[in-house]
Motif scaffolding. Structure first.
Motif, short mmCIF file in Angstrom:
data_model
loop_
_atom_site.label_atom_id
_atom_site.label_comp_id
_atom_site.label_asym_id
_atom_site.label_seq_id
_atom_site.Cartn_x
_atom_site.Cartn_y
_atom_site.Cartn_z
N LEU A 34 0.84 -1.20 0.00
CA LEU A 34 0.00 0.00 0.00
C LEU A 34 0.87 1.25 0.00
O LEU A 34 0.60 2.20 -0.74
CB LEU A 34 -0.92 0.00 1.23
N GLU A 35 1.93 1.25 0.81
CA GLU A 35 2.85 2.39 0.82
C GLU A 35 3.43 2.65 -0.56
O GLU A 35 3.50 3.78 -1.01
CB GLU A 35 4.01 2.14 1.80
N GLU A 43 5.97 10.85 2.02
CA GLU A 43 5.14 10.12 2.98
C GLU A 43 5.80 8.79 3.34
O GLU A 43 5.81 8.40 4.52
CB GLU A 43 3.75 9.87 2.40
N ARG A 44 6.36 8.10 2.34
CA ARG A 44 7.05 6.83 2.61
C ARG A 44 8.27 7.05 3.49
O ARG A 44 8.58 6.23 4.35
CB ARG A 44 7.45 6.15 1.30
N GLU A 45 8.95 8.17 3.30
CA GLU A 45 10.11 8.48 4.14
C GLU A 45 9.68 8.65 5.60
O GLU A 45 10.34 8.14 6.52
CB GLU A 45 10.78 9.76 3.64
N ILE A 46 8.59 9.34 5.83
CA ILE A 46 8.07 9.53 7.18
C ILE A 46 7.69 8.18 7.79
O ILE A 46 8.05 7.87 8.93
CB ILE A 46 6.87 10.51 7.18
N LEU A 47 6.98 7.36 7.04
CA LEU A 47 6.57 6.05 7.53
C LEU A 47 7.77 5.16 7.79
O LEU A 47 7.78 4.36 8.73
CB LEU A 47 5.63 5.37 6.53
N GLY A 48 8.81 5.29 6.97
CA GLY A 48 10.01 4.48 7.11
C GLY A 48 10.75 4.69 8.42
O GLY A 48 11.55 3.85 8.82
N ARG A 49 10.50 5.78 9.08
CA ARG A 49 11.14 6.07 10.38
C ARG A 49 10.45 5.33 11.53
O ARG A 49 10.95 5.35 12.65
CB ARG A 49 11.11 7.57 10.66
N LEU A 50 9.29 4.74 11.25
CA LEU A 50 8.50 4.10 12.31
C LEU A 50 8.64 2.59 12.28
O LEU A 50 8.82 1.99 11.23
CB LEU A 50 7.02 4.47 12.15
N ARG A 51 8.51 1.99 13.44
CA ARG A 51 8.49 0.53 13.56
C ARG A 51 7.06 0.09 13.80
O ARG A 51 6.23 0.85 14.30
CB ARG A 51 9.36 0.08 14.72
N VAL A 86 -0.79 13.77 1.82
CA VAL A 86 -1.25 14.39 3.07
C VAL A 86 -0.12 14.71 4.04
O VAL A 86 -0.37 15.21 5.14
CB VAL A 86 -2.32 13.50 3.76
N ALA A 87 1.12 14.45 3.66
CA ALA A 87 2.27 14.77 4.51
C ALA A 87 3.44 15.17 3.65
O ALA A 87 3.57 14.73 2.51
CB ALA A 87 2.64 13.57 5.39
N GLY A 88 4.30 16.04 4.19
CA GLY A 88 5.46 16.50 3.45
C GLY A 88 5.20 17.83 2.78
O GLY A 88 4.19 18.49 3.02
#
Length: 135
Positions: A34-35, A43-51, A86-88
């Protein structure tokens, strides 16, 4: 089941969406797919920082907002502009307007009567006036 309903005065934009955190689309390999399909590079960069499970929750949270933007703008998810960002730095134009308001419904938050909302549901409501480029 649950339903999220929003009402806005005439002439105002409105988009609402409710997601189930248990939906397989937000977890594991499906979540990563989905990403890759529905999220912009920032947005993928932001999500990539999360576990996990924070990443799954962030995917669902962003997806609810993407759906709300798509509905409020009238463009849909397959519109000319594509899936809303929606982000960035390149967020959708509706999210840059001062008149736009966004309210999130987060799992476990309380409603106006003090009742807890279900732990598996998350939602987004977007409303506001039209800009000069809206029809």
């Amino acid at each position: 089941g649950w339903m999220l309903l929003g009402l806005a005065p005439g002439g105002q934009l409105l988009g609402v969406d409710l997601v189930d955190l248990g939906d397989k689309a937000f977890a594991g390999e499906a979540g990563h797919q989905l990403e890759g399909y529905a999220f912009a590079p920032q947005e993928r960069e932001i999500l990539g920082r999360l576990r996990e499970p924070a990443r799954r929750m962030a995917r669902a949270r962003a997806w609810a907002l993407k759906e709300s933007v798509a509905k409020a703008s009238g463009e849909g998810l397959a519109g000319e502009a594509g899936i809303p960002v929606v982000a960035g730095a390149n967020v959708h134009r509706l999210l840059r307007l001062k008149r736009t308001r966004v309210m999130e419904l987060l799992p476990g938050s309380r409603d106006m009567r003090g009742n807890l909302l279900p732990e598996n549901l998350m939602g987004a409501l977007l409303w506001g006036g039209r800009d000069s480029t809206s029809g």
